[in-house]
Design an enzyme around this catalytic site. Structure first.
Site, PDB file in Angstrom:
ATOM      1  N   CYS A 140      41.092  40.295  49.839  1.00  0.00           N
ATOM      2  CA  CYS A 140      41.509  39.180  49.236  1.00  0.00           C
ATOM      3  C   CYS A 140      42.663  38.502  49.580  1.00  0.00           C
ATOM      4  O   CYS A 140      43.505  38.039  50.438  1.00  0.00           O
ATOM      5  CB  CYS A 140      40.979  39.181  47.724  1.00  0.00           C
ATOM      6  SG  CYS A 140      42.331  40.855  46.743  1.00  0.00           S
ATOM      7  N   HIS A 221      46.617  36.360  43.271  1.00  0.00           N
ATOM      8  CA  HIS A 221      48.322  37.671  43.681  1.00  0.00           C
ATOM      9  C   HIS A 221      49.074  36.207  44.360  1.00  0.00           C
ATOM     10  O   HIS A 221      48.651  35.016  44.637  1.00  0.00           O
ATOM     11  CB  HIS A 221      47.637  37.979  45.473  1.00  0.00           C
ATOM     12  CG  HIS A 221      47.055  38.558  44.988  1.00  0.00           C
ATOM     13  ND1 HIS A 221      46.835  40.135  44.170  1.00  0.00           N
ATOM     14  CD2 HIS A 221      45.850  39.087  45.143  1.00  0.00           C
ATOM     15  CE1 HIS A 221      45.463  40.463  44.540  1.00  0.00           C
ATOM     16  NE2 HIS A 221      45.041  40.567  45.523  1.00  0.00           N
TER      17      HIS A 221
HETATM   18  P1  NAD Z   1      33.825  46.161  40.454  1.00  0.00           P
HETATM   19  O1  NAD Z   1      33.702  47.111  40.348  1.00  0.00           O
HETATM   20  O2  NAD Z   1      33.407  44.667  40.246  1.00  0.00           O
HETATM   21  O3  NAD Z   1      32.017  45.747  41.226  1.00  0.00           O
HETATM   22  C1  NAD Z   1      31.180  46.377  41.901  1.00  0.00           C
HETATM   23  C2  NAD Z   1      29.875  46.821  41.677  1.00  0.00           C
HETATM   24  O4  NAD Z   1      29.374  48.195  42.215  1.00  0.00           O
HETATM   25  C3  NAD Z   1      29.600  47.291  40.027  1.00  0.00           C
HETATM   26  O5  NAD Z   1      28.611  46.093  39.524  1.00  0.00           O
HETATM   27  C4  NAD Z   1      29.279  48.342  39.942  1.00  0.00           C
HETATM   28  O6  NAD Z   1      28.087  48.880  38.440  1.00  0.00           O
HETATM   29  C5  NAD Z   1      28.420  48.713  41.028  1.00  0.00           C
HETATM   30  N1  NAD Z   1      28.223  50.153  41.710  1.00  0.00           N
HETATM   31  C6  NAD Z   1      29.439  51.251  41.790  1.00  0.00           C
HETATM   32  N2  NAD Z   1      28.625  52.052  42.416  1.00  0.00           N
HETATM   33  C7  NAD Z   1      27.878  51.879  42.358  1.00  0.00           C
HETATM   34  C8  NAD Z   1      26.865  52.849  43.789  1.00  0.00           C
HETATM   35  N3  NAD Z   1      26.322  53.687  44.007  1.00  0.00           N
HETATM   36  N4  NAD Z   1      25.519  51.759  44.200  1.00  0.00           N
HETATM   37  C9  NAD Z   1      25.198  50.353  43.407  1.00  0.00           C
HETATM   38  N5  NAD Z   1      26.101  49.876  42.368  1.00  0.00           N
HETATM   39  C10 NAD Z   1      27.521  49.927  42.125  1.00  0.00           C
HETATM   40  O7  NAD Z   1      33.879  45.694  41.915  1.00  0.00           O
HETATM   41  P2  NAD Z   1      34.853  44.906  43.160  1.00  0.00           P
HETATM   42  O8  NAD Z   1      35.738  44.223  42.382  1.00  0.00           O
HETATM   43  O9  NAD Z   1      33.915  44.028  43.051  1.00  0.00           O
HETATM   44  O10 NAD Z   1      34.917  45.234  44.341  1.00  0.00           O
HETATM   45  C11 NAD Z   1      33.784  45.474  44.478  1.00  0.00           C
HETATM   46  C12 NAD Z   1      34.312  45.340  46.766  1.00  0.00           C
HETATM   47  O11 NAD Z   1      35.400  44.341  47.151  1.00  0.00           O
HETATM   48  C13 NAD Z   1      35.728  46.650  46.926  1.00  0.00           C
HETATM   49  O12 NAD Z   1      35.610  46.718  48.130  1.00  0.00           O
HETATM   50  C14 NAD Z   1      37.078  45.832  46.641  1.00  0.00           C
HETATM   51  O13 NAD Z   1      37.578  46.172  47.663  1.00  0.00           O
HETATM   52  C15 NAD Z   1      36.709  44.839  47.163  1.00  0.00           C
HETATM   53  N6  NAD Z   1      37.192  43.256  47.284  1.00  0.00           N
HETATM   54  C16 NAD Z   1      37.731  43.394  45.554  1.00  0.00           C
HETATM   55  C17 NAD Z   1      38.122  42.191  45.481  1.00  0.00           C
HETATM   56  C18 NAD Z   1      38.533  41.501  43.601  1.00  0.00           C
HETATM   57  O14 NAD Z   1      40.248  41.673  43.775  1.00  0.00           O
HETATM   58  N7  NAD Z   1      37.898  42.238  43.024  1.00  0.00           N
HETATM   59  C19 NAD Z   1      38.567  40.442  46.338  1.00  0.00           C
HETATM   60  C20 NAD Z   1      38.657  41.525  47.496  1.00  0.00           C
HETATM   61  C21 NAD Z   1      37.649  42.338  48.202  1.00  0.00           C
END
Ligand code: NAD
Length: 344
Positions: A140, A221
């Site tokens: 992000c 942010h």
């Molecule tokens: P999150 O924890 O909200 O979601 C992750 C999901 O994956 C959850 O639903 C979880 O149950 C599921 N999960 C966990 N282990 C798993 C597995 N082995 N197989 C399948 N599903 C599984 O995380 P998020 O914030 O959505 O982040 C996901 C990615 O996006 C990360 O790489 C993060 O760095 C990136 N990201 C996050 C944000 C943010 O602000 N949240 C912003 C940009 C990028």
């Protein structure tokens, strides 16, 4: 024929990407995956989205009364491309499976750059991802920085160097167990923070140094950026370029009474925007200051939604479905993404 898409990991990012895929005329969401039978799994079911789970978890979902459509592997086999939105580092664990099944995949910024053939930011390097098998949408903060930096570099003057301070939100609103609670924490003890290195995975060779602190807020942010340009520029040139670039919106703080992330999010809540999201970078127009060839500006990044349009464009790029211009246009129209001024 629509492109068949799976979302692996239905959390903060996965949920939003799944919703966005459903709005695209050239894509079909086949299903999403969950590992735990919680409220997010229920929300998918209630929205009519097919849920797939690891074979080992099927019994737990059955016990919880959550209907499932099949296993993860069954989901992956049905699709053309998988958007992996699993937690940091988990995407790399899935990659061998995607390779084995010969499926294209889009990874997220929590993965190391090496997981994919290309790190992706739609406004900067869409073409580099065309027809690739594996792309990684940068984080992000990096997406926010790259939208600004690529716009300035291509529309105002080439960048000699960029120096930025990242004031990072501590957690997403749903993350009840994360802090800090009453502190400002060094995000990265060392300088530069990892954000600069991540920008360089897309904007190669850019002289950029960032520092970062984490603050106790969940909304957005904020970045304070100082850019040295190759020639003297006028403030109006910068504002004009930013206002004419999709996915960037400007707000005149004094006029709108928006001098904070709280007021910015309140405004999108008042507008009734979907999920209260703001996938645009929000530049505080009054903060844009030019001193010869030096440019200063402050902008806010809504971490939960900013990467969503980029994920949609990354799908089109790896599938070779559209040019950058066409894809960005469709994505912006379907997601009702704003440009120009937040208010007039
Ligand atoms: P999150 O924890 O909200 O979601 C992750 C999901 O994956 C959850 O639903 C979880 O149950 C599921 N999960 C966990 N282990 C798993 C597995 N082995 N197989 C399948 N599903 C599984 O995380 P998020 O914030 O959505 O982040 C996901 C990615 O996006 C990360 O790489 C993060 O760095 C990136 N990201 C996050 C944000 C943010 O602000 N949240 C912003 C940009 C990028």
């Amino acid at each position: 024929m629509k492109v068949r898409v799976a979302v692996n990991g239905y959390g903060t990012i996965g949920k939003r990407v799944a919703d966005a895929v459903r709005l695209q005329p050239d894509m079909e969401l086949i299903g999403v995956s969950k590992t735990s039978p919680n409220y997010e799994a229920w929300s998918a079911v209630k929205k009519g989205i097919k849920l797939y789970v690891p074979e080992s978890e099927a019994e737990r979902f059955k016990q919880a009364g959550i209907p499932i459509a099949g296993t993860l592997e069954e989901l992956f086999k049905q699709v053309d491309v998988i958007v992996d939105a699993t937690p940091n580092g988990v995407g790399a664990e899935y990659k061998p499976k995607y390779v084995e099944l010969k499926k294209k995949a889009i990874f997220q910024g929590g993965e190391k750059a090496e997981v994919a053939e290309v790190s992706f930011s739609a406004l900067c390097n869409y073409d580099e991802a065309l027809n690739k098998n594996y792309a990684r949408v940068v984080s992000c903060n990096t997406t926010g920085m790259l939208r600004i930096l690529c716009t300035i570099n291509s529309k105002v003057a080439s960048i000699v160097k960029a120096r930025g301070v990242v004031i990072r939100r501590a957690a997403d609103p749903k993350e009840v167990k994360r802090g800090p609670i009453n502190s400002i924490v060094l995000d990265s003890v060392n300088v530069p923070s990892h954000h600069a290195k991540d920008v360089q995975t897309v904007f190669k060779g850019l002289d950029i140094i960032t520092t970062a602190v984490v603050v106790p807020t969940t909304l957005m942010h904020v970045h304070s950026m100082n850019i040295t340009l190759s020639s003297n520029v006028k403030r109006e040139q910068v504002i004009d370029a930013l206002k004419n670039t999709p996915r960037i919106v400007m707000v005149q703080s004094k006029k709108a009474g928006i001098t904070s992330t709280a007021e910015a999010i309140e405004f999108v809540r008042d507008l009734g925007r979907y999920r209260n999201d703001m996938p645009e970078v929000l530049v505080f127009e009054d903060s844009v200051y030019v001193n010869g060839n030096e440019l200063f500006l402050i902008y806010a990044v809504h971490q939960e939604s900013i990467v969503v349009p980029e994920n949609i464009d990354a799908i089109r790029a790896v599938m070779g479905l559209a040019s950058a211009e066409e894809s960005i246009k469709i994505t912006n129209a379907t997601l009702q993404i704003m440009k120009g001024s937040l208010i007039e």
